[in-house]
Motif scaffolding. Structure first.
Motif, mmCIF file in Angstrom:
data_model
loop_
_atom_site.group_PDB
_atom_site.id
_atom_site.type_symbol
_atom_site.label_atom_id
_atom_site.label_comp_id
_atom_site.label_asym_id
_atom_site.label_seq_id
_atom_site.Cartn_x
_atom_site.Cartn_y
_atom_site.Cartn_z
ATOM 1 N N TYR A 198 -16.472 -8.674 -72.038
ATOM 2 C CA TYR A 198 -16.355 -7.451 -72.836
ATOM 3 C C TYR A 198 -17.571 -7.375 -73.753
ATOM 4 C CZ TYR A 198 -14.778 -4.036 -76.269
ATOM 5 O OH TYR A 198 -14.692 -2.941 -77.095
ATOM 6 N N ILE A 199 -18.290 -6.263 -73.698
ATOM 7 C CA ILE A 199 -19.492 -6.074 -74.510
ATOM 8 C C ILE A 199 -19.388 -4.728 -75.216
ATOM 9 C CG2 ILE A 199 -22.011 -5.897 -74.503
ATOM 10 C CD1 ILE A 199 -22.002 -7.499 -71.874
ATOM 11 N N GLN A 200 -19.533 -4.741 -76.537
ATOM 12 C CA GLN A 200 -19.509 -3.493 -77.293
ATOM 13 C C GLN A 200 -20.674 -3.455 -78.272
ATOM 14 O OE1 GLN A 200 -15.785 -3.409 -79.560
ATOM 15 N NE2 GLN A 200 -16.794 -4.279 -81.343
ATOM 16 N N ALA A 201 -21.021 -2.240 -78.695
ATOM 17 C CA ALA A 201 -22.084 -2.049 -79.680
ATOM 18 C C ALA A 201 -21.681 -0.949 -80.647
ATOM 19 C CB ALA A 201 -23.397 -1.688 -78.982
ATOM 20 N N ASN A 202 -22.437 -0.863 -81.762
ATOM 21 C CA ASN A 202 -22.339 0.268 -82.688
ATOM 22 C C ASN A 202 -21.015 0.347 -83.434
ATOM 23 O OD1 ASN A 202 -22.290 3.838 -82.624
ATOM 24 N ND2 ASN A 202 -23.646 2.602 -83.884
ATOM 25 N N LEU A 203 -20.444 -0.813 -83.786
ATOM 26 C CA LEU A 203 -19.251 -0.795 -84.637
ATOM 27 C C LEU A 203 -19.600 -0.253 -86.019
ATOM 28 C CD1 LEU A 203 -16.281 -1.417 -84.974
ATOM 29 C CD2 LEU A 203 -16.863 -3.793 -85.460
ATOM 30 N N HIS A 204 -20.793 -0.589 -86.500
ATOM 31 C CA HIS A 204 -21.339 0.042 -87.704
ATOM 32 C C HIS A 204 -22.198 1.227 -87.279
ATOM 33 C CE1 HIS A 204 -20.824 -4.000 -89.901
ATOM 34 N NE2 HIS A 204 -19.994 -3.142 -90.462
ATOM 35 N N GLY A 205 -21.889 2.400 -87.787
ATOM 36 C CA GLY A 205 -22.545 3.625 -87.339
ATOM 37 C C GLY A 205 -24.062 3.613 -87.324
ATOM 38 N N PRO A 206 -24.732 3.130 -88.387
ATOM 39 C CA PRO A 206 -26.199 3.168 -88.397
ATOM 40 C C PRO A 206 -26.849 2.173 -87.434
ATOM 41 C CG PRO A 206 -25.313 3.065 -90.635
ATOM 42 C CD PRO A 206 -24.184 2.754 -89.704
ATOM 43 N N GLU A 207 -26.084 1.235 -86.922
ATOM 44 C CA GLU A 207 -26.657 0.193 -86.070
ATOM 45 C C GLU A 207 -26.675 0.668 -84.618
ATOM 46 O OE1 GLU A 207 -24.540 -3.429 -86.877
ATOM 47 O OE2 GLU A 207 -24.904 -3.300 -89.029
ATOM 48 N N ILE A 208 -27.650 1.518 -84.319
ATOM 49 C CA ILE A 208 -27.676 2.182 -83.016
ATOM 50 C C ILE A 208 -28.445 1.404 -81.956
ATOM 51 C CG2 ILE A 208 -27.468 4.444 -84.101
ATOM 52 C CD1 ILE A 208 -30.473 4.844 -83.491
ATOM 53 N N VAL A 228 -15.130 -13.719 -72.212
ATOM 54 C CA VAL A 228 -16.348 -13.731 -73.021
ATOM 55 C C VAL A 228 -16.487 -12.374 -73.699
ATOM 56 C CG1 VAL A 228 -18.855 -13.980 -73.033
ATOM 57 C CG2 VAL A 228 -17.475 -15.349 -71.449
ATOM 58 N N ILE A 229 -16.725 -12.395 -74.999
ATOM 59 C CA ILE A 229 -16.838 -11.169 -75.787
ATOM 60 C C ILE A 229 -18.161 -11.200 -76.542
ATOM 61 C CG2 ILE A 229 -15.841 -9.875 -77.720
ATOM 62 C CD1 ILE A 229 -13.134 -11.355 -76.742
ATOM 63 N N ILE A 230 -18.928 -10.124 -76.417
ATOM 64 C CA ILE A 230 -20.212 -10.004 -77.115
ATOM 65 C C ILE A 230 -20.182 -8.728 -77.943
ATOM 66 C CG2 ILE A 230 -22.718 -9.845 -76.886
ATOM 67 C CD1 ILE A 230 -22.432 -11.208 -74.132
ATOM 68 N N ASP A 231 -20.269 -8.881 -79.244
ATOM 69 C CA ASP A 231 -20.258 -7.755 -80.182
ATOM 70 C C ASP A 231 -21.685 -7.576 -80.695
ATOM 71 O OD1 ASP A 231 -19.392 -5.752 -81.868
ATOM 72 O OD2 ASP A 231 -18.648 -7.120 -83.410
ATOM 73 N N ILE A 232 -22.318 -6.451 -80.357
ATOM 74 C CA ILE A 232 -23.731 -6.239 -80.677
ATOM 75 C C ILE A 232 -23.871 -5.477 -81.988
ATOM 76 C CG2 ILE A 232 -25.925 -5.298 -79.884
ATOM 77 C CD1 ILE A 232 -24.827 -5.390 -77.029
ATOM 78 N N HIS A 233 -24.594 -6.070 -82.919
ATOM 79 C CA HIS A 233 -24.940 -5.429 -84.187
ATOM 80 C C HIS A 233 -26.459 -5.402 -84.314
ATOM 81 C CE1 HIS A 233 -20.878 -5.386 -86.191
ATOM 82 N NE2 HIS A 233 -20.650 -6.198 -85.176
ATOM 83 N N SER A 234 -26.961 -4.878 -85.417
ATOM 84 C CA SER A 234 -28.403 -4.920 -85.653
ATOM 85 C C SER A 234 -28.676 -4.887 -87.145
ATOM 86 C CB SER A 234 -29.123 -3.764 -84.945
ATOM 87 O OG SER A 234 -28.555 -2.519 -85.277
ATOM 88 N N VAL A 235 -29.813 -5.460 -87.523
ATOM 89 C CA VAL A 235 -30.193 -5.572 -88.930
ATOM 90 C C VAL A 235 -31.642 -5.117 -89.076
ATOM 91 C CG1 VAL A 235 -30.373 -7.086 -90.930
ATOM 92 C CG2 VAL A 235 -28.662 -7.564 -89.176
ATOM 93 N N LEU A 252 -17.763 -2.445 -70.847
ATOM 94 C CA LEU A 252 -18.829 -2.153 -71.808
ATOM 95 C C LEU A 252 -18.511 -0.880 -72.588
ATOM 96 C CD1 LEU A 252 -20.395 -2.777 -68.720
ATOM 97 C CD2 LEU A 252 -22.049 -3.543 -70.425
ATOM 98 N N VAL A 253 -18.712 -0.949 -73.897
ATOM 99 C CA VAL A 253 -18.496 0.198 -74.784
ATOM 100 C C VAL A 253 -19.795 0.438 -75.552
ATOM 101 C CG1 VAL A 253 -17.132 1.138 -76.684
ATOM 102 C CG2 VAL A 253 -16.049 -0.371 -74.994
ATOM 103 N N PRO A 254 -20.565 1.458 -75.183
ATOM 104 C CA PRO A 254 -21.863 1.678 -75.853
ATOM 105 C C PRO A 254 -21.740 1.973 -77.344
ATOM 106 C CG PRO A 254 -21.743 2.884 -73.778
ATOM 107 C CD PRO A 254 -20.363 2.382 -74.061
#
Length: 331
Positions: free
Chosen positions: A37-47, A148-155, A71-73
């Motif tokens: 399971y892979i997701q991204a953009n849980l925080h709105g500005p982290e595109i 396996v779970i991958i949660d994608i963020h960005s800084v 996958l959840v973009p």
């Protein structure tokens, strides 16, 4: 022949009646294997993770060898749509009386209580279902059974790194990033903690992998970064035998730290901060890291640690005590 499915999952409704959905894609192989399971953009500005997930979908449709990947973009349309002018500010839910960080909304669920659709129905009947709960239950329902779970963020202005749990030390290095940061088995309401928590009581967590991948850009994101960041995840999948080949080889020198070894440095005065170090630089104790310019004077900012520069604020006009930069250190 790999199969790609797509569905829209309801996660709320605006006052106008406009409905909010998340797009859920699943790439599955005819050959059985682990569930990802892979997701991204849980925080709105982290595109930054959104184009990466779409690139993964396209790649996996052609190259997945076994198992299935969901996958959840964009995991949070509420956060993505929260803007002031041209600025994305959806790190938190500002519709609440007290704004909540979107990655602190997840409940602590016991092993026998993981029927999240039942939670949604029960809270709806009792008139206590908030949009935060609906989003949290929906994402947990999608992820909870994955191996396996991958949660994608960005800084912004940060070195690329992965947060992992102690039992994952052997596999986490497959991501090929400069820095790995070990978490403890605590609970503060984050997504990664919530999907792992039900498995902690009976040691089932030892067969589960949960990672938080922090990319090194946020709003200012370029096309060439998409390729490199997609390759980071493909490296991991390649080493796990999920795909036949990766877009780049594992050659990066990396270091591992614990969460306690992540240190923040704060402005010693108000003024304009001019850093003299870059993200990823090695620093030694006493080394000049920047200067605070004041109206009539300046203050040198020296490193109190030996370590690596993790991130640097993009804000150059600082008040006393505002975050300035982060250092990873073994001191």
């Amino acid at each position: 022949m790999n199969k790609l499915t797509h569905k829209k999952v309801f996660v709320g409704e605006c006052a106008s009646g406009a409905k909010k959905y998340i797009d859920v894609y699943t790439v599955s192989s005819d050959i059985q294997g682990e569930q990802y399971y892979i997701q991204a953009n849980l925080h709105g500005p982290e595109i930054a993770g959104i184009p990466v997930v779409f690139a993964l979908i396209a790649y996996l449709k052609r190259n997945l060898l076994k198992g299935a990947v969901t996958l959840v973009p964009s995991a949070n349309p509420w956060g993505l749509d929260t803007k002031v002018g041209d600025k994305l500010i959806g790190h938190s839910d500002f519709s609440q009386e007290k704004p909540h960080d979107w990655n602190r909304i997840f409940p602590k669920i016991e092993p026998n209580d993981c029927d999240f659709l039942a939670h949604i129905k029960e809270d709806t009947n009792n008139l206590v279902l908030t949009k935060e709960k609906l989003l949290a239950y929906t994402l947990l329902n999608l992820a909870i059974k994955a191996d396996v779970i991958i949660d994608i963020h960005s800084v912004v202005n940060s070195i690329k790194h992965v947060y992992y749990y102690p039992h994952e030390i052997i596999n986490v290095i497959n991501f090929d990033v400069p820095v790995y940061i070990e978490l403890g088995y605590s609970f503060s309401g984050t997504f990664d903690e919530a999907v792992l928590y039900p498995y902690l009581s009976n040691n089932a967590y030892l067969t589960k992998e949960v990672y938080v991948l922090e990319l090194s850009e946020e709003v200012a994101y370029e096309a060439n970064k998409v390729v490199a960041d997609t390759a980071t995840i493909l490296n991991y999948l390649y080493r796990k035998g999920v795909i036949e080949e990766s877009q780049c080889k594992l050659v990066m020198k990396s270091e591992t730290f614990t969460i306690q070894e992540k240190k923040a440095l704060y402005a010693p005065s108000s003024g304009i901060f001019l850093p003299t170090v870059k993200i990823g630089d090695s620093v030694i104790k006493g080394q000049l890291m920047g200067t605070m310019l004041r109206q009539t004077s300046s203050i040198k900012v020296n490193s109190p640690y030996n370590g690596i520069v993790k991130n640097i604020t993009v804000n150059r006009t600082l008040e006393l005590g505002q975050f300035m930069l982060g250092v990873l250190t073994k001191d």
